[in-house]
Design a protein around this motif. Structure first.
Motif, PDB file in Angstrom:
ATOM      1  N   SER A   1       6.205  -0.667  -3.589  1.00 28.59           N
ATOM      2  CA  SER A   1       6.810   0.656  -3.548  1.00 28.59           C
ATOM      3  C   SER A   1       7.960   0.762  -4.550  1.00 28.59           C
ATOM      4  O   SER A   1       8.984   0.100  -4.418  1.00 28.59           O
ATOM      5  N   ASP A   2       7.781   1.617  -5.557  1.00 32.90           N
ATOM      6  CA  ASP A   2       8.841   1.824  -6.554  1.00 32.90           C
ATOM      7  C   ASP A   2      10.067   2.453  -5.917  1.00 32.90           C
ATOM      8  O   ASP A   2      11.204   2.075  -6.214  1.00 32.90           O
TER       9      ASP A   2
ATOM     10  N   ILE B   1      17.021   0.275  -2.517  1.00 32.86           N
ATOM     11  CA  ILE B   1      17.805  -0.843  -1.978  1.00 32.86           C
ATOM     12  C   ILE B   1      19.019  -1.164  -2.845  1.00 32.86           C
ATOM     13  O   ILE B   1      20.157  -1.175  -2.342  1.00 32.86           O
TER      14      ILE B   1
ATOM     15  N   THR C   1       5.702  -6.934   4.155  1.00 37.25           N
ATOM     16  CA  THR C   1       6.459  -7.263   2.946  1.00 37.25           C
ATOM     17  C   THR C   1       5.674  -6.983   1.669  1.00 37.25           C
ATOM     18  O   THR C   1       6.204  -6.482   0.692  1.00 37.25           O
TER      19      THR C   1
ATOM     20  N   THR D   1      11.113   2.278  -2.839  1.00 34.26           N
ATOM     21  CA  THR D   1      11.823   1.289  -2.020  1.00 34.26           C
ATOM     22  C   THR D   1      12.650   0.346  -2.893  1.00 34.26           C
ATOM     23  O   THR D   1      13.822   0.078  -2.605  1.00 34.26           O
ATOM     24  N   SER D   2      12.045  -0.140  -3.960  1.00 34.90           N
ATOM     25  CA  SER D   2      12.745  -1.104  -4.821  1.00 34.90           C
ATOM     26  C   SER D   2      13.936  -0.474  -5.526  1.00 34.90           C
ATOM     27  O   SER D   2      14.903  -1.158  -5.871  1.00 34.90           O
TER      28      SER D   2
ATOM     29  N   LEU E   1       5.817  -3.419   0.751  1.00 36.23           N
ATOM     30  CA  LEU E   1       7.145  -3.009   0.297  1.00 36.23           C
ATOM     31  C   LEU E   1       7.361  -3.347  -1.176  1.00 36.23           C
ATOM     32  O   LEU E   1       7.975  -2.600  -1.914  1.00 36.23           O
ATOM     33  N   GLU E   2       6.826  -4.470  -1.595  1.00 34.17           N
ATOM     34  CA  GLU E   2       7.016  -4.886  -2.979  1.00 34.17           C
ATOM     35  C   GLU E   2       6.302  -3.948  -3.950  1.00 34.17           C
ATOM     36  O   GLU E   2       6.642  -3.873  -5.122  1.00 34.17           O
TER      37      GLU E   2
END
Length: 882
Positions: A332-333, A339, A326, A335-336, A329-330
């Motif tokens: 990763s631009d 979503i 997690t 990824t954010s 993941l936070e």
């Protein structure tokens, strides 16, 4: 325009159904655009039109419906096509009415109106005179025009059935369409091709990948000589997808690339998008993360419809979050950003099976870090949508996924109820490839609630479901293959852990534990070969030991998450069970360190330290029983990474294991009943390659000639194939010329966890494990006796592959030899020659194969030059030890 001209174009939709690999194990069906794209000016005009058609002729209404359909305006397409149907009905014009109904069915399908779509297609078939019950045409001397519309309508029906998860029914419908196209004559071969592709896709959705691949390979060969067309694009793409799932990644990439180039020349944006998606899947399966992401990004950018776009974005997201925690993941631009982008598009997805799977896969992708309530809402909506369209497969998938969210939230009873519902549906529709997952999930839930007996029963069912899928189903399904260690292996290991907790009659059922771990090893070999590689019955080694070999003990080491288990079979005694409490990670670290230090010339002391640690876990707990039993041979059935090390080099602080016992390895099952090798005079086929082909980066082996000569001097009758005479063709002919009992191949080779990378080197190139199998098949047809001993000198396990020794087991099985002697790493040419000479000399004195191996190793160990394990330890004996 003739009313049927439009139908011919519209019904090409049946061809363009494509099955794509998404995140988990679902197979989604994505409708592509039509073969003929509308001109830009025409599309611009449509945006200024209303649903009220400018004319009332039915032909123009059908034309208008096609244009609406092409631009994604499905509701408007339905309106004008319904008007066309009513006009044809009033005029009593049955044939064009049937064609218009078929096109109406297409548009309704896109809106998720499955009942109405099915009603429209069935009405069309009735108008054409098709008897649905008897599957025949009730029309005398039908005209070719009617037959053409009927074949096209059956194609549409097959696509509708496939989209609703009725793959077996879809297959039959496509076969009927094919027969009608054939009846129309050779000028309709394109229709035959479409029907064949649809059959392949139905087979593929059902899991029959080999049969699907056979059809597609035939279609592809036929299309190579034909001009560029949508059919050719689709056939090559579908073939590439099937090859990707069956593990032939090189051919998959080649066919997908060709499909892409044709689609680009024909300017088919939807096809280009879908192919880029498939290329992303192939790159992903090949471990090329960067290329995969690039293809997914292109697919999303080009996609004319929201479904393909969202699926590509989800696959990109899943790749980004794979093996990440997690916190990562936070940071990763990408990824954010992805979503919320995907979430905003979910409402635009069609309410069909493809749309449902896409929503579920998104929910599963964000399950580790997303808001649990949002995820549950997406999945609950998916369940309702699956009910609405009547897709029980999608409903089971969505229910089971929702149950998993509750499981992660420790809401055991809610999770269990949903899992049982999902399992009931999967069992009802005989979907074992889904059922095994929910049986596994149910087992986890019951274990969490302390119901060990219930959990064991659920795991037993999961294993039984997996084994029922061996022959032609999920063992070659790339969805499962892709994550074998995540999706299959844990079921067996967790099941074993539960069985060892069972206290029936005061102790666990050790025989069941042993059979369960052997079943895992068989599944691993299936995974290695991409097919069910063995149908032989197990030979129970206990009987062999108790009756014929009272000097042999059998070791079953089992690596579990929190313990290392050993089950020991001693002659004429019940099974013994010992446990070392140690975490899997620590065991694997010691094994890795042992493998690293054994090949370092000056690291003997370091090696002995880690080797002794493993000895203390595996051998020391049963040391006393071994001494009392007076056995002299140990047969190991190694688990997992234990395959990568030579057990003979385990160290007790003073002696290596080989100094106390002869040692052999078994894959856990025997192709042939163990039989002493030295009962008859030995004859050998000896092949060798001292100088590798120029295109191979292997060193020369100057002592190969010496090695082969030493075999002759040991008293074994030898036929020799050296250097230029050692070719795959010559080897195949010679090996079948007479019944050789020994085949000795002194050449470079590599063992890998991938079958395509497991090979031996001949003068004309690599012979991989599958080719070796083919090479020896004709021998099996001519000879009743198997090869007694296959020796692979100068081979090694692939660097950086911690499951590479699986390839050695694969070679041993595919070669059909009772025994295989091979090296885990390459050693000095001179020490190899000395080792081989002593090995064969011992064989001719009547020693068992395991004893001959031990004596040859001791010869090196007892000298002065080759005492390090690096020199004497790499050779392992797999299979018959007698």
């Amino acid at each position: 325009m003739h009313p049927f001209a439009l139908t011919k174009r519209l019904i090409r939709f049946a061809l363009t159904h494509v099955v794509l690999f998404t995140l988990a194990f679902s197979l989604t069906i994505i409708p592509s655009t039509f073969a003929k794209q509308p001109q830009t000016n025409s599309v611009d005009n449509f945006h200024t039109q209303t649903t009220k058609p400018p004319t009332t002729t039915p032909q123009q209404l059908v034309s208008q419906g096609e244009r609406f359909y092409q631009s994604g305006r499905f509701a408007e397409a339905v309106t004008v096509l319904q008007q066309a149907v009513r006009i044809y009905q009033r005029e009593g014009d049955r044939l064009p009415q049937a064609a218009a109904l078929t096109n109406l069915s297409l548009a309704l399908e896109q809106l998720g109106s499955w009942k109405e779509a099915s009603k429209a297609i069935n009405t069309s078939l009735n108008l054409l005179g098709w008897d649905e019950n008897n599957q025949k045409l009730n029309v005398n001397n039908p005209k070719s025009e009617l037959l053409e519309v009927l074949a096209q309508t059956l194609e549409i029906q097959a696509g509708l059935q496939l989209a609703q998860g009725q793959a077996d029914v879809s297959l039959k419908t496509s076969q009927q369409a094919e027969e009608i196209w054939k009846r129309l004559g050779k000028q309709y071969n394109t229709g035959v091709t479409r029907s064949r592709i649809n059959q392949a896709q139905a087979l593929r959705v059902s899991g029959f990948y080999r049969r699907s691949l056979d059809i597609l390979n035939t279609v592809s060969r036929q299309l190579q000589t034909q001009p560029d067309s949508l059919e050719k694009v689709t056939a090559l793409r579908t073939l590439g997808n099937a090859q990707q799932q069956s593990g032939d990644l090189e051919q998959s990439q080649k066919n997908l690339q060709q499909s892409l180039e044709i689609a680009q020349r024909l300017q088919l944006p939807q096809e280009i998008s879908v192919i880029e998606f498939s290329l992303g899947n192939t790159a992903r399966a090949n471990g090329n993360r960067k290329n995969a992401i690039a293809h997914y990004e292109k697919a999303a950018l080009i996609a004319p419809n929201p479904l393909t776009k969202v699926q590509a974005q989800i696959n990109q997201l899943s790749l980004l979050v794979e093996n990440k925690n997690t916190a990562d993941l936070e940071l990763s631009d990408t990824t954010s950003l992805l979503i919320p982008t995907i979430q905003s598009q979910l409402a635009t997805l069609p309410t069909n099976q493809a749309g449902i799977y896409t929503r579920v896969n998104f929910a599963r992708t964000i399950t580790k870090f997303g808001n649990k309530r949002d995820i549950a809402e997406i999945l609950a909506t998916s369940v309702q949508q699956a009910k609405t369209i009547g897709s029980e497969r999608a409903q089971s998938y969505a229910l089971g996924s929702l149950a998993e969210v509750y499981e992660q939230n420790s809401q055991w009873q809610e999770a269990q109820n949903l899992t049982q519902q999902a399992l009931f549906i999967a069992q009802k529709i005989l979907a074992s490839d889904i059922a095994y997952r929910w049986e596994w999930q149910l087992g986890r839930l019951l274990k969490a609630q302390g119901n060990i007996e219930g959990a064991i029963a659920a795991y037993d069912s999961a294993v039984a479901s997996l084994q029922s899928l061996r022959s032609d189903l999920v063992v070659v399904n790339r969805e499962v293959q892709f994550n074998f260690r995540d999706s299959v292996e844990p079921i067996y290991r967790q099941s074993v852990e539960l069985l060892l907790q069972q206290k029936g009659q005061g102790k666990p059922d050790l025989d069941k534990v042993r059979r369960r771990i052997e079943a895992l090893q068989l599944a691993e070999l299936d995974n290695f070969f991409r097919q069910a590689c063995l149908s032989n019955q197990f030979v129970v080694l206990d009987k062999v030991v108790d009756r014929d070999n009272p000097n042999t003990a059998i070791f079953y080491p089992i690596i579990l998450d929190n313990q290392l288990e050993v089950i020991l079979k001693l002659p004429n005694q019940p099974l013994i069970h010992k446990t070392s409490v140690v975490k899997r990670q620590e065991v694997e670290q010691v094994i890795t360190k042992m493998r690293e230090t054994i090949v370092e010339p000056d690291a003997t002391k370091k090696f002995q330290v880690v080797s002794q640690q493993l000895y203390d876990w595996l051998i020391k707990p049963v040391e006393g029983e071994l001494k009392k039993s007076k056995v002299n041979t140990l047969v190991f059935i190694p688990d997992g990474s234990l395959r990568n090390i030579p057990v003979s080099a385990l160290y007790d602080g003073a002696l290596y294991l080989v100094q106390k016992y002869a040692i052999a390895i078994s894959p856990g099952l025997q192709l042939f009943t163990p039989k002493p090798l030295a009962q008859e005079r030995l004859n050998a086929l000896a092949g060798g390659l001292s100088q590798p082909p120029k295109n191979e980066k292997f060193a020369s082996l100057p002592n190969v000639k010496v090695e082969l000569k030493l075999i002759q001097q040991s008293g074994i009758s030898t036929t020799t194939l050296l250097d230029e005479n050692f070719k795959s063709t010559t080897l195949g002919k010679t090996i079948n010329a007479q019944p050789f009992r020994v085949v000795h191949l002194a050449t470079h080779g590599q063992f890998s966890s991938k079958a395509k990378d497991t090979f031996i080197l001949a003068a004309d190139g690599r012979i991989n494990v599958s080719q070796l199998d083919s090479l020896l098949k004709s021998r099996e047809q001519k000879r009743t006796q198997p090869i007694e001993l296959l020796v692979l000198s100068a081979c090694e396990t692939a660097a950086g592959d911690n499951r590479a020794a699986l390839g050695l087991a694969g070679v041993a099985i595919r070669a059909g030899a009772r025994s295989t002697l091979a090296s885990l790493w390459q050693i000095g040419d001179d020490s190899t020659a000395l080792f081989i000479s002593e090995f064969y000399r011992q064989l001719t004195t009547g020693k068992t194969t395991a004893e001959a191996l031990r004596e040859a190793q001791l010869k090196l160990l007892s000298g002065t030059e080759y005492t390090r394990p690096l020199n004497w330890a790499p050779y392992v004996l797999v299979g018959n030890w007698l």
